[in-house]
Design a protein around this motif. Structure first.
Motif, PDB file in Angstrom:
ATOM      1  N   PHE B  34       0.847  -1.190   0.000  1.00 41.69           N
ATOM      2  CA  PHE B  34       0.000   0.000   0.000  1.00 41.69           C
ATOM      3  C   PHE B  34       0.883   1.242   0.000  1.00 41.69           C
ATOM      4  O   PHE B  34       1.947   1.255   0.610  1.00 41.69           O
ATOM      5  CB  PHE B  34      -0.889   0.035   1.245  1.00 41.69           C
ATOM      6  CG  PHE B  34      -1.769  -1.173   1.421  1.00 41.69           C
ATOM      7  CD1 PHE B  34      -1.289  -2.309   2.039  1.00 41.69           C
ATOM      8  CD2 PHE B  34      -3.075  -1.152   0.979  1.00 41.69           C
ATOM      9  CE1 PHE B  34      -2.095  -3.426   2.213  1.00 41.69           C
ATOM     10  CE2 PHE B  34      -3.895  -2.261   1.147  1.00 41.69           C
ATOM     11  CZ  PHE B  34      -3.401  -3.401   1.763  1.00 41.69           C
ATOM     12  N   ILE B  97       1.733  -6.349   3.347  1.00 46.79           N
ATOM     13  CA  ILE B  97       1.135  -7.510   3.999  1.00 46.79           C
ATOM     14  C   ILE B  97       1.827  -8.726   3.418  1.00 46.79           C
ATOM     15  O   ILE B  97       2.001  -8.823   2.204  1.00 46.79           O
ATOM     16  CB  ILE B  97      -0.371  -7.583   3.727  1.00 46.79           C
ATOM     17  CG1 ILE B  97      -1.093  -6.454   4.440  1.00 46.79           C
ATOM     18  CG2 ILE B  97      -0.947  -8.929   4.159  1.00 46.79           C
ATOM     19  CD1 ILE B  97      -2.557  -6.390   4.138  1.00 46.79           C
ATOM     20  N   SER B 102       0.804 -12.210   9.545  1.00 50.13           N
ATOM     21  CA  SER B 102      -0.639 -12.013   9.683  1.00 50.13           C
ATOM     22  C   SER B 102      -1.190 -11.410   8.398  1.00 50.13           C
ATOM     23  O   SER B 102      -0.634 -10.470   7.867  1.00 50.13           O
ATOM     24  CB  SER B 102      -0.926 -11.067  10.850  1.00 50.13           C
ATOM     25  OG  SER B 102      -2.241 -10.564  10.779  1.00 50.13           O
ATOM     26  N   THR B 103      -2.264 -11.993   7.910  1.00 52.34           N
ATOM     27  CA  THR B 103      -2.807 -11.509   6.636  1.00 52.34           C
ATOM     28  C   THR B 103      -3.540 -10.191   6.802  1.00 52.34           C
ATOM     29  O   THR B 103      -3.981  -9.613   5.821  1.00 52.34           O
ATOM     30  CB  THR B 103      -3.758 -12.552   6.044  1.00 52.34           C
ATOM     31  OG1 THR B 103      -4.776 -12.859   7.014  1.00 52.34           O
ATOM     32  CG2 THR B 103      -3.010 -13.819   5.689  1.00 52.34           C
ATOM     33  N   ASP B 104      -3.720  -9.729   8.028  1.00 51.25           N
ATOM     34  CA  ASP B 104      -4.416  -8.467   8.239  1.00 51.25           C
ATOM     35  C   ASP B 104      -3.473  -7.313   8.529  1.00 51.25           C
ATOM     36  O   ASP B 104      -3.734  -6.197   8.160  1.00 51.25           O
ATOM     37  CB  ASP B 104      -5.383  -8.590   9.430  1.00 51.25           C
ATOM     38  CG  ASP B 104      -6.464  -9.601   9.192  1.00 51.25           C
ATOM     39  OD1 ASP B 104      -7.228  -9.419   8.241  1.00 51.25           O
ATOM     40  OD2 ASP B 104      -6.515 -10.570   9.950  1.00 51.25           O
ATOM     41  N   THR B 105      -2.396  -7.585   9.217  1.00 47.74           N
ATOM     42  CA  THR B 105      -1.569  -6.508   9.735  1.00 47.74           C
ATOM     43  C   THR B 105      -0.663  -5.934   8.664  1.00 47.74           C
ATOM     44  O   THR B 105       0.054  -6.660   7.988  1.00 47.74           O
ATOM     45  CB  THR B 105      -0.702  -7.018  10.897  1.00 47.74           C
ATOM     46  OG1 THR B 105      -1.557  -7.602  11.882  1.00 47.74           O
ATOM     47  CG2 THR B 105       0.089  -5.885  11.517  1.00 47.74           C
ATOM     48  N   GLN B 106      -0.723  -4.616   8.536  1.00 42.15           N
ATOM     49  CA  GLN B 106       0.176  -3.925   7.626  1.00 42.15           C
ATOM     50  C   GLN B 106       1.409  -3.470   8.395  1.00 42.15           C
ATOM     51  O   GLN B 106       1.299  -2.898   9.480  1.00 42.15           O
ATOM     52  CB  GLN B 106      -0.522  -2.707   7.015  1.00 42.15           C
ATOM     53  CG  GLN B 106      -1.652  -3.051   6.077  1.00 42.15           C
ATOM     54  CD  GLN B 106      -2.244  -1.845   5.397  1.00 42.15           C
ATOM     55  OE1 GLN B 106      -1.586  -0.834   5.195  1.00 42.15           O
ATOM     56  NE2 GLN B 106      -3.511  -1.932   5.026  1.00 42.15           N
ATOM     57  N   TYR B 107       2.557  -3.727   7.821  1.00 42.46           N
ATOM     58  CA  TYR B 107       3.819  -3.277   8.385  1.00 42.46           C
ATOM     59  C   TYR B 107       4.334  -2.128   7.526  1.00 42.46           C
ATOM     60  O   TYR B 107       4.415  -2.251   6.303  1.00 42.46           O
ATOM     61  CB  TYR B 107       4.823  -4.425   8.445  1.00 42.46           C
ATOM     62  CG  TYR B 107       4.369  -5.517   9.384  1.00 42.46           C
ATOM     63  CD1 TYR B 107       3.638  -6.604   8.920  1.00 42.46           C
ATOM     64  CD2 TYR B 107       4.643  -5.444  10.744  1.00 42.46           C
ATOM     65  CE1 TYR B 107       3.198  -7.593   9.785  1.00 42.46           C
ATOM     66  CE2 TYR B 107       4.209  -6.425  11.618  1.00 42.46           C
ATOM     67  CZ  TYR B 107       3.479  -7.493  11.132  1.00 42.46           C
ATOM     68  OH  TYR B 107       3.030  -8.465  11.990  1.00 42.46           O
ATOM     69  N   PHE B 108       4.674  -1.046   8.183  1.00 47.03           N
ATOM     70  CA  PHE B 108       4.991   0.190   7.479  1.00 47.03           C
ATOM     71  C   PHE B 108       6.486   0.410   7.307  1.00 47.03           C
ATOM     72  O   PHE B 108       7.296   0.024   8.159  1.00 47.03           O
ATOM     73  CB  PHE B 108       4.400   1.390   8.216  1.00 47.03           C
ATOM     74  CG  PHE B 108       2.910   1.514   8.046  1.00 47.03           C
ATOM     75  CD1 PHE B 108       2.040   0.780   8.826  1.00 47.03           C
ATOM     76  CD2 PHE B 108       2.394   2.365   7.083  1.00 47.03           C
ATOM     77  CE1 PHE B 108       0.668   0.875   8.659  1.00 47.03           C
ATOM     78  CE2 PHE B 108       1.026   2.476   6.903  1.00 47.03           C
ATOM     79  CZ  PHE B 108       0.161   1.731   7.692  1.00 47.03           C
ATOM     80  N   GLY B 109       6.819   1.064   6.196  1.00 47.28           N
ATOM     81  CA  GLY B 109       8.185   1.504   5.988  1.00 47.28           C
ATOM     82  C   GLY B 109       8.433   2.783   6.756  1.00 47.28           C
ATOM     83  O   GLY B 109       7.506   3.360   7.338  1.00 47.28           O
TER      84      GLY B 109
END
Lengths: 111, 117
Positions: B34, B97, B102-109
């Motif tokens: 995203f 993702i 976890s298929t829900d949690t977004q990890y951010f740059g």
């Protein structure tokens, strides 16, 4: 449209006190919520999440409470430390894993 | 936790220049990435969603010809701001993702600050 919002834009607490950051959401169909911490000039950092089949979840020094009846989410930070100073966002996970972010609350910790 | 990197972290360019921002998932394969934009003292606004090997889905009001997104591999997505203008100056953040996460949690740059003169 659906939105996620916060009650307080700025929260100032004394070091060592507990902090509570609140968030209201409007999409009653949402089933997953996340709290992120964002320090100045950095990307959001995952803190804790909760699904709608739970009303409380605890992590290290943090607790998230979910009240589906009034569509309210809160983040509690125990023994707040100077390093906790940041902007905190609640986010609502919509269909397709899209996140809708609240406006953010700035937490300021006074030594 | 999952690590997502961005490059560059800060770029200053002249008006009319095109700028490419890279987003990489370092320790996992990202099925979906995203791109967000964040103006000062504001929240994150989703620009587009990209899945590996397919065209990106843009949010309403985001010009796909101006913000070109490529997700050519499971670990890399790029955002190109074409013919940047001062109003494009912002903090651009990607998230991912992953397959093994976890298929829900977004990890951010960490974000890329773009300043257009």
């Amino acid at each position: 449209g659906e939105s996620v919002g916060l009650h307080l834009p700025t929260l100032s607490v004394q070091e060592g006190d507990n902090s509570i950051i609140n968030c209201a959401y409007s999409n009653s169909a949402s089933d997953y919520f996340i709290w992120y911490k964002q320090e100045s000039g950095k990307g959001p950092q995952f803190i804790i999440d909760i699904r709608s089949n739970m009303d409380k979840r605890q992590g290290q020094r943090v607790t998230v409470l979910l009240n589906k009846t009034v569509k309210h989410l809160s983040l509690q930070i125990a023994a707040t430390q100077p390093g906790d100073s940041a902007v905190y966002f609640c986010a609502e996970n919509n269909a397709g894993n899209m996140l809708t972010f609240g406006g953010g609350t700035r937490l300021m910790v006074k030594p | 936790g999952a690590v997502v990197s961005q490059h560059p972290s800060w770029v200053i360019c002249k008006s009319g220049t095109s700028v490419k921002i890279e987003c990489r998932s370092l320790d996992f394969q990202a099925t979906t990435m995203f791109w967000y934009r964040q103006f000062p003292k504001q929240s994150l606004m989703l620009m587009a969603t990209s899945n590996e090997g397919s065209k990106a889905t843009y949010e309403q009001g985001v010009e796909k010809d101006k913000f070109l997104i490529n997700h050519a591999s499971l670990t890399l997505s790029t955002l190109t701001v074409t013919s940047a203008h001062p109003e494009d100056s912002s903090f651009y953040i990607c998230s991912a993702i992953g397959l093994a996460r976890s298929t829900d949690t977004q990890y951010f740059g960490p974000g890329t600050r773009l300043t257009v003169l």
